[in-house]
Design a protein around this motif. Structure first.
Motif, PDB file in Angstrom:
ATOM      1  N   HIS A 188      -5.342  52.166  45.598  1.00  0.00           N
ATOM      2  CA  HIS A 188      -5.921  52.929  44.426  1.00  0.00           C
ATOM      3  C   HIS A 188      -5.854  54.488  44.742  1.00  0.00           C
ATOM      4  O   HIS A 188      -5.985  55.068  43.535  1.00  0.00           O
ATOM      5  CB  HIS A 188      -7.292  52.279  44.309  1.00  0.00           C
ATOM      6  CG  HIS A 188      -8.483  52.824  45.273  1.00  0.00           C
ATOM      7  ND1 HIS A 188      -8.697  52.040  46.581  1.00  0.00           N
ATOM      8  CD2 HIS A 188      -9.474  53.763  45.332  1.00  0.00           C
ATOM      9  CE1 HIS A 188      -9.843  52.811  47.146  1.00  0.00           C
ATOM     10  NE2 HIS A 188     -10.093  53.934  46.357  1.00  0.00           N
ATOM     11  N   ALA A 189      -5.456  54.996  45.776  1.00  0.00           N
ATOM     12  CA  ALA A 189      -5.301  56.434  45.776  1.00  0.00           C
ATOM     13  C   ALA A 189      -4.062  56.918  45.039  1.00  0.00           C
ATOM     14  O   ALA A 189      -3.930  57.760  44.733  1.00  0.00           O
ATOM     15  CB  ALA A 189      -5.485  56.971  47.129  1.00  0.00           C
ATOM     16  N   THR A 190      -3.380  56.008  44.811  1.00  0.00           N
ATOM     17  CA  THR A 190      -2.114  55.957  44.026  1.00  0.00           C
ATOM     18  C   THR A 190      -2.315  55.643  42.579  1.00  0.00           C
ATOM     19  O   THR A 190      -2.018  56.175  41.548  1.00  0.00           O
ATOM     20  CB  THR A 190      -0.867  55.285  44.573  1.00  0.00           C
ATOM     21  OG1 THR A 190      -0.553  56.049  45.761  1.00  0.00           O
ATOM     22  CG2 THR A 190       0.477  55.723  43.724  1.00  0.00           C
ATOM     23  N   ARG A 191      -2.860  54.219  42.558  1.00  0.00           N
ATOM     24  CA  ARG A 191      -2.833  53.559  41.324  1.00  0.00           C
ATOM     25  C   ARG A 191      -3.585  54.210  40.101  1.00  0.00           C
ATOM     26  O   ARG A 191      -3.228  54.403  39.125  1.00  0.00           O
ATOM     27  CB  ARG A 191      -3.183  52.042  41.511  1.00  0.00           C
ATOM     28  CG  ARG A 191      -3.265  51.383  40.405  1.00  0.00           C
ATOM     29  CD  ARG A 191      -3.827  49.919  40.471  1.00  0.00           C
ATOM     30  NE  ARG A 191      -5.306  50.081  40.626  1.00  0.00           N
ATOM     31  CZ  ARG A 191      -6.169  49.610  41.719  1.00  0.00           C
ATOM     32  NH1 ARG A 191      -5.518  49.120  42.771  1.00  0.00           N
ATOM     33  NH2 ARG A 191      -7.316  49.893  41.676  1.00  0.00           N
TER      34      ARG A 191
ATOM     35  N   ARG B 297      -7.820  62.334  45.870  1.00  0.00           N
ATOM     36  CA  ARG B 297      -9.354  63.050  45.250  1.00  0.00           C
ATOM     37  C   ARG B 297      -9.745  62.032  44.336  1.00  0.00           C
ATOM     38  O   ARG B 297     -10.910  61.584  44.416  1.00  0.00           O
ATOM     39  CB  ARG B 297      -8.646  64.329  44.661  1.00  0.00           C
ATOM     40  CG  ARG B 297     -10.029  65.064  44.133  1.00  0.00           C
ATOM     41  CD  ARG B 297      -9.358  66.116  42.933  1.00  0.00           C
ATOM     42  NE  ARG B 297     -10.466  66.626  42.106  1.00  0.00           N
ATOM     43  CZ  ARG B 297     -10.849  68.018  42.582  1.00  0.00           C
ATOM     44  NH1 ARG B 297     -10.467  68.528  43.545  1.00  0.00           N
ATOM     45  NH2 ARG B 297     -11.865  68.468  41.532  1.00  0.00           N
ATOM     46  N   ARG B 298      -9.071  61.504  43.340  1.00  0.00           N
ATOM     47  CA  ARG B 298      -9.559  60.554  42.438  1.00  0.00           C
ATOM     48  C   ARG B 298      -9.698  59.104  43.126  1.00  0.00           C
ATOM     49  O   ARG B 298     -10.819  58.569  42.933  1.00  0.00           O
ATOM     50  CB  ARG B 298      -8.452  60.313  41.300  1.00  0.00           C
ATOM     51  CG  ARG B 298      -8.834  59.616  40.230  1.00  0.00           C
ATOM     52  CD  ARG B 298      -7.741  59.513  39.004  1.00  0.00           C
ATOM     53  NE  ARG B 298      -7.784  60.664  38.321  1.00  0.00           N
ATOM     54  CZ  ARG B 298      -7.287  60.839  37.065  1.00  0.00           C
ATOM     55  NH1 ARG B 298      -6.486  59.723  36.633  1.00  0.00           N
ATOM     56  NH2 ARG B 298      -7.337  61.966  36.454  1.00  0.00           N
ATOM     57  N   GLY B 299      -9.055  58.772  43.915  1.00  0.00           N
ATOM     58  CA  GLY B 299      -9.386  57.525  44.767  1.00  0.00           C
ATOM     59  C   GLY B 299     -10.793  57.733  45.611  1.00  0.00           C
ATOM     60  O   GLY B 299     -11.487  56.601  45.496  1.00  0.00           O
TER      61      GLY B 299
ATOM     62  N   PRO C 278      -2.442  56.787  50.801  1.00  0.00           N
ATOM     63  CA  PRO C 278      -1.794  56.452  49.264  1.00  0.00           C
ATOM     64  C   PRO C 278      -0.626  55.148  49.296  1.00  0.00           C
ATOM     65  O   PRO C 278      -0.663  54.794  50.468  1.00  0.00           O
ATOM     66  CB  PRO C 278      -1.147  57.699  48.926  1.00  0.00           C
ATOM     67  CG  PRO C 278      -0.597  58.407  50.129  1.00  0.00           C
ATOM     68  CD  PRO C 278      -1.863  57.654  51.153  1.00  0.00           C
ATOM     69  N   GLU C 279      -0.336  54.734  48.351  1.00  0.00           N
ATOM     70  CA  GLU C 279       1.023  53.624  48.527  1.00  0.00           C
ATOM     71  C   GLU C 279       2.103  54.528  49.192  1.00  0.00           C
ATOM     72  O   GLU C 279       2.642  55.518  48.935  1.00  0.00           O
ATOM     73  CB  GLU C 279       1.323  53.380  46.894  1.00  0.00           C
ATOM     74  CG  GLU C 279       2.181  52.300  46.962  1.00  0.00           C
ATOM     75  CD  GLU C 279       1.590  50.590  47.098  1.00  0.00           C
ATOM     76  OE1 GLU C 279       0.641  50.650  47.468  1.00  0.00           O
ATOM     77  OE2 GLU C 279       2.134  49.982  46.973  1.00  0.00           O
ATOM     78  N   ALA C 280       2.749  53.628  49.875  1.00  0.00           N
ATOM     79  CA  ALA C 280       4.166  54.127  50.557  1.00  0.00           C
ATOM     80  C   ALA C 280       5.229  53.829  49.780  1.00  0.00           C
ATOM     81  O   ALA C 280       5.432  52.687  49.184  1.00  0.00           O
ATOM     82  CB  ALA C 280       4.436  53.533  52.059  1.00  0.00           C
TER      83      ALA C 280
END
Ligand code: GLC
Length: 555
Positions: free
Chosen positions: A343-346, A374-376, A401-403
């Motif tokens: 979710h830190a990326t999505r 930050r949003r995550g 984040p997503e790799a």
């Protein structure tokens, strides 16, 4: 009057629990082969007690050829040598309990591995035999049976049927696999299949587990006659995310299986739980899996799939509280797991790809790392402020984040292979997690080996780089879980608070949770924010920044 869904009974621990998902391949590797294992988990459990979770859920560690990372089970009552032994499982269960946590294990009843003795026996037996009846074998269509029995597509891409070669060397029947061809679907109309799974449940309950996460809990029962299903988009685009029953997902007949399983669990005590992985919509339908005589909980995928939009979030929170309370169950909340983009990326993506497709470096609209994290964090504090049960996925407490840069030759997800690389699949959320910034493999494995490559920049996310560091993501999670317990947020009374457009605000008992999704700072003098700041996802320095959540003890 007391709320029916609130009780002080320890049997009801799960109603407000925070349950942490461990993906064994990627959590901690004790033997140095680059794949995580049970001994590794046991050795690192104190970190989870320190984090403050109530329970762990461990993804499959059973004997398996690992074609779908263990969701292809060759023996449901044994541990795969890559993960250890049954003794290691016993040690993990004992240590989890010693540390005051519960342990939920995964069970995969929709299918087995093609290497399971049942399937091998079915292949060796003639068509229409009892051995074949355990699975869904059918004759093909066409003059010589050369076409699949129907039009169903595999969730991982390509046809959901594979043709076998019979004992006499000729092409023969076809078997159904909603997932990979190495994952043949079991036929749940067979009493034998039901009895076998009762015994598998008992095997693990006898070893002391506190419950099961049930894989593909909306599958299992297929519509009689296996009618063609041409809405390929729905099935091919997702892990069975359908709004109406399809011939393979959400059939009414599955509920009777969960009633039977509930009865098996109840014999071990009312504190053993079942949680459904049921990708069905809308939430009122999903809640049917959490009826009083079925499962205890269902993962709230409606919440997980909601974009970073205040209106959409408000709507899904209302719908969740309403749908689950109608069946007397607490809502659950979840943002990440081993099947979705972290979710830190999505939450920072302009367009979220369909479920299971994943993202890579060339995906358009990727958030810049800092912004995504930050949003995550803001999303996490919002979620942990909600009453009910919450699920965390390993590594999110580090802000991972997503790799994005996994080379093609390192990828493992069958979705990548079955679509010829058209879908990245789920490897990007499954990369082994960092423990120590300076150690080889960031402390995941003593040899530095890792079954999926770890991004070089992950040292900054390592647990030891964050523990004790004020403001770090790990410390934010630790504080949130401690406060959540102290303030009894998991069982609190929820009420919306009027807020300007783009701001989400609600009270949970005496605590106010406010998220700024406006894209602009909000002034701290706003009466909405009056009270003592307990926790903030972004430091409050004169203003309440966008993409932030704050917890306030109301004045
Ligand atoms: C579930 C699992 C997923 C797996 C699939 C098939 O959706 O979460 O990882 O690939 O079932 O077992």
């Amino acid at each position: 009057m007391a709320r029916p869904d609130i009780s002080d009974s320890p049997d009801d621990w799960w109603r407000s629990a925070v349950i942490y998902q461990i993906y064994p391949r990627s959590f901690a590797d004790a033997d140095g082969d680059g794949v995580g294992d049970l001994a590794g988990i046991t050795s690192r459990l104190e970190a989870l007690a320190d984090l403050g979770v109530d329970a762990i859920w461990v993804s499959p560690f059973y004997r398996s050829p690992q074609k779908d990372a263990g969701y292809d089970v060759a023996d449901f009552c044994d541990v795969d040598p890559v993960f250890g032994t049954l003794d290691d499982a016993d040690a993990l269960i004992a240590r989890t309990h010693e540390l005051g946590m519960r342990i939920v294990v995964d069970i995969v009843p929709n299918h087995s591995s093609d290497q399971h003795a049942w399937f091998q026996a079915a292949l060796a037996a003639p068509p229409h035999s009892a051995a074949r009846a355990r699975y869904i074998f059918r004759d093909g269509r066409g003059d010589s049976g050369e076409l699949p029995p129907n039009t169903w597509q595999s969730v991982f891409g390509g046809p959901a049927w594979t043709r076998v070669i019979e004992a006499d060397g000729t092409p023969g029947q076809w078997y159904l696999h909603l997932f990979d061809s190495t994952q043949p679907d079991l036929d749940w109309t067979q009493e034998q299949v039901r009895e076998d799974f009762d015994a598998i449940l008992r095997f693990w309950l006898d070893r002391g587990v506190d419950g099961f996460r049930v894989d593909v809990a909306h599958g299992l029962v297929k519509e009689e006659g296996l009618p063609d299903y041409t809405d390929e988009q729905l099935i091919a685009a997702s892990i069975g995310d359908t709004t109406a029953p399809s011939p393979h997902f959400g059939q009414e007949g599955v509920h009777e299986i969960w009633r039977r399983w509930r009865a098996v669990l109840e014999r071990y005590g009312a504190d053993r739980i079942l949680v459904a992985e049921a990708w069905v919509e809308p939430l009122t339908r999903m809640a049917l899996w959490a009826r009083r005589d079925e499962m205890h909980q269902a993962f709230n995928f409606g919440y997980l799939m909601t974009p970073w939009d205040s209106g959409a979030l408000r709507a899904v929170i209302d719908a969740s509280l309403d749908a689950f309370s109608r069946v007397g169950a607490p809502s659950t909340w979840v943002l990440s797991n081993h099947d979705v983009v972290r979710h830190a990326t999505r939450l920072g993506l302009a367009d979220v790809p369909p479920l299971g497709h994943g993202v890579g470096r060339d995906t358009p609209g990727l958030p810049e790392t800092e912004h995504g994290v930050r949003r995550g964090r803001a999303a996490t504090l919002l979620m942990l402020g909600l009453p009910g049960g919450a699920y965390l996925y390993q590594g999110e407490e580090l802000g991972l984040p997503e790799a994005l840069d996994i080379p093609a030759q390192a990828r493992q997800d069958p979705a990548w292979f079955r679509t010829g690389g058209e879908r990245y699949g789920r490897d990007g959320c499954r990369v082994p997690i960092p423990w120590e910034a300076q150690a080889p493999g960031f402390g995941f494995s003593p040899t530095g080996a890792s079954w999926l490559p770890q991004p070089d920049a992950w040292g900054r996310f390592a647990r030891d780089a964050q523990r004790g560091v004020p403001g770090s993501t790990l410390e934010m999670y630790r504080s949130a879980l401690a406060l959540r317990a102290d303030l009894a947020l998991g069982t609190g009374d929820f009420a919306w608070v009027d807020a300007p457009p783009g701001v989400i605000a609600f009270d949970n008992g005496a605590t106010r949770i406010v998220t700024n999704m406006t894209g602009e700072p909000v002034t701290l003098q706003d009466p909405l924010l009056a009270g003592e700041v307990l926790l903030a996802s972004t430091p409050l320095e004169g203003s309440f920044e966008p993409d932030s959540t704050v917890w306030i003890r109301r004045a």
